[in-house]
Motif scaffolding. Sequence first.
Motif, short mmCIF file in Angstrom:
data_model
loop_
_atom_site.label_atom_id
_atom_site.label_comp_id
_atom_site.label_asym_id
_atom_site.label_seq_id
_atom_site.Cartn_x
_atom_site.Cartn_y
_atom_site.Cartn_z
N VAL A 1 -9.34 3.73 9.27
CA VAL A 1 -9.45 2.28 9.38
C VAL A 1 -8.08 1.71 9.70
O VAL A 1 -7.09 2.07 9.04
CB VAL A 1 -9.99 1.67 8.06
CG1 VAL A 1 -10.03 0.14 8.17
CG2 VAL A 1 -11.37 2.24 7.74
N LYS A 2 -8.01 0.83 10.70
CA LYS A 2 -6.73 0.22 11.04
C LYS A 2 -6.20 -0.57 9.85
O LYS A 2 -6.91 -1.34 9.23
CB LYS A 2 -6.87 -0.67 12.27
CG LYS A 2 -7.08 0.12 13.55
CD LYS A 2 -7.04 -0.76 14.78
CE LYS A 2 -7.17 0.06 16.05
NZ LYS A 2 -7.15 -0.80 17.26
N ARG A 3 -4.94 -0.35 9.56
CA ARG A 3 -4.32 -0.96 8.39
C ARG A 3 -4.09 -2.45 8.58
O ARG A 3 -3.71 -2.91 9.66
CB ARG A 3 -3.00 -0.26 8.12
CG ARG A 3 -2.31 -0.71 6.85
CD ARG A 3 -1.02 -1.44 7.14
NE ARG A 3 -0.33 -1.81 5.91
CZ ARG A 3 0.80 -2.51 5.88
NH1 ARG A 3 1.36 -2.89 7.01
NH2 ARG A 3 1.34 -2.84 4.72
N THR A 4 -4.33 -3.21 7.53
CA THR A 4 -3.99 -4.63 7.50
C THR A 4 -2.88 -4.85 6.48
O THR A 4 -1.71 -4.94 6.84
CB THR A 4 -5.23 -5.49 7.19
OG1 THR A 4 -5.86 -5.00 5.98
CG2 THR A 4 -6.23 -5.43 8.33
N THR A 5 -3.24 -4.85 5.20
CA THR A 5 -2.24 -5.04 4.14
C THR A 5 -2.20 -3.88 3.16
O THR A 5 -1.50 -3.95 2.15
CB THR A 5 -2.54 -6.34 3.36
OG1 THR A 5 -3.84 -6.22 2.75
CG2 THR A 5 -2.51 -7.54 4.28
N GLN A 6 -2.94 -2.79 3.44
CA GLN A 6 -2.99 -1.65 2.51
C GLN A 6 -1.59 -1.05 2.34
O GLN A 6 -0.82 -0.94 3.31
CB GLN A 6 -3.96 -0.60 3.01
CG GLN A 6 -5.42 -1.01 2.96
CD GLN A 6 -5.82 -1.90 4.14
OE1 GLN A 6 -5.09 -1.97 5.14
NE2 GLN A 6 -6.97 -2.54 4.04
N SER A 7 -1.28 -0.63 1.12
CA SER A 7 0.07 -0.11 0.84
C SER A 7 0.22 1.36 1.22
O SER A 7 1.33 1.81 1.52
CB SER A 7 0.40 -0.30 -0.64
OG SER A 7 -0.56 0.35 -1.46
N ASN A 8 -0.86 2.12 1.21
CA ASN A 8 -0.81 3.54 1.56
C ASN A 8 -1.44 3.73 2.93
O ASN A 8 -2.64 3.47 3.11
CB ASN A 8 -1.55 4.37 0.52
CG ASN A 8 -0.95 4.23 -0.87
OD1 ASN A 8 0.26 4.11 -1.02
ND2 ASN A 8 -1.80 4.25 -1.89
N TYR A 9 -0.65 4.20 3.90
CA TYR A 9 -1.19 4.35 5.25
C TYR A 9 -0.32 5.28 6.08
O TYR A 9 0.82 5.60 5.70
CB TYR A 9 -1.32 2.99 5.94
CG TYR A 9 -0.02 2.26 6.20
CD1 TYR A 9 0.56 2.25 7.47
CD2 TYR A 9 0.63 1.56 5.19
CE1 TYR A 9 1.75 1.57 7.72
CE2 TYR A 9 1.81 0.87 5.42
CZ TYR A 9 2.37 0.89 6.69
OH TYR A 9 3.54 0.22 6.93
N VAL A 10 -0.88 5.74 7.20
CA VAL A 10 -0.21 6.63 8.13
C VAL A 10 0.16 5.84 9.39
O VAL A 10 -0.66 5.08 9.91
CB VAL A 10 -1.12 7.81 8.54
CG1 VAL A 10 -0.49 8.62 9.67
CG2 VAL A 10 -1.39 8.71 7.35
N THR A 11 1.37 6.05 9.88
CA THR A 11 1.76 5.53 11.18
C THR A 11 1.98 6.69 12.14
O THR A 11 2.73 7.63 11.84
CB THR A 11 3.06 4.70 11.08
OG1 THR A 11 2.79 3.51 10.34
CG2 THR A 11 3.55 4.30 12.48
N PHE A 12 1.31 6.64 13.27
CA PHE A 12 1.52 7.60 14.35
C PHE A 12 2.68 7.08 15.19
O PHE A 12 2.63 5.96 15.70
CB PHE A 12 0.26 7.74 15.20
CG PHE A 12 -0.91 8.33 14.47
CD1 PHE A 12 -1.18 9.69 14.56
CD2 PHE A 12 -1.76 7.54 13.72
CE1 PHE A 12 -2.27 10.26 13.89
CE2 PHE A 12 -2.86 8.08 13.05
CZ PHE A 12 -3.11 9.45 13.14
N ARG A 13 3.73 7.88 15.34
CA ARG A 13 4.92 7.42 16.05
C ARG A 13 5.53 8.54 16.89
O ARG A 13 5.15 9.71 16.76
CB ARG A 13 5.96 6.91 15.04
CG ARG A 13 6.54 8.00 14.16
CD ARG A 13 7.65 7.49 13.26
NE ARG A 13 8.22 8.57 12.45
CZ ARG A 13 9.20 8.40 11.57
NH1 ARG A 13 9.73 7.20 11.38
NH2 ARG A 13 9.65 9.44 10.89
N VAL A 14 6.50 8.18 17.71
CA VAL A 14 7.21 9.14 18.53
C VAL A 14 8.04 10.05 17.63
O VAL A 14 8.70 9.60 16.68
CB VAL A 14 8.14 8.42 19.53
CG1 VAL A 14 8.97 9.44 20.32
CG2 VAL A 14 7.32 7.56 20.48
#
Length: 281
Positions: free
Chosen positions: A138-151
């Motif tokens: 689920v695309k994050r809005t304000t959740q504190s625990n999340y994954v970011t896909f980055r370079v």
Amino acid sequence: MKTNRLPILALWASVGITALTGCSKEQEAAAPVGSAASQDVKAEEAFPNQTGTVVAGKLGNEPIVYQKINGENVLEGDIILTASQVNPTGPQTESAGRNTGKWPSAVVYYTIDAALPSQTRVTSAITHWQTYTPVRFVKRTTQSNYVTFRVGSGCSSNIGMIGGRQYINLASGCTTGNTIHEIGHALGLFHEQTRNDRDTYVNILTQNIQSGYENNFVKYSTSGYSGTDFGALDFGSIMMYGSFSFSSNGQPTITKKDGSTFDIQRNGLSTGDRAGIDIMY
């Protein structure tokens, strides 16, 4: 049909950690996400072709050996450990099961950095996981625990939900299959060849492993993790190395017990991968 299964991670409760596939010709085909020709046949690395300073430390209460590369704590080539994981400040309690470090309700909140090129490899990998497992992204809005896909410099991930923002790092050469693999780590899966029971199924030929990469082949318990092996070793797992991964001389680093070799697989989750995630989540 074999009931092959990955090792599933039991976690350090107070640290919050939750931790590639040779496909033999007789192995059941994995669910495809693209043509085999489009997949990278190399095992994932956080910093390709780089080795760093070997550091002896602890993960929870257990001794481990990892590498310090470009300021990151790298275990087994593509697993990134946080500073708090390798330098714990409080008492560490070992959890006996997979009850901590999982993503609650099997929901992973995520963002994709705008600077990441070829973002379809991320969305395709997410679609694949959602098609074949109960995990939802689920695309994050304000959740504190999340994954970011980055370079990233290579392909790498933290292992399990560590709390707060965490990363899946993808260089330009990381394919959809590599992304599926790194998501597996973020969900808490080990490399298949590090199972505690792996010596029943494979030979590890340490004399052929590139210098500095030996720790990619140690059992997960040796790396300080507690886990469970379900079923037989899965040669078709997307978390399994191939026979020639990290070879120093063109000779195999892993063979079956009969001495035969097998390929790495990065097309998609195997039946065993999907069964293990069903158990875990």
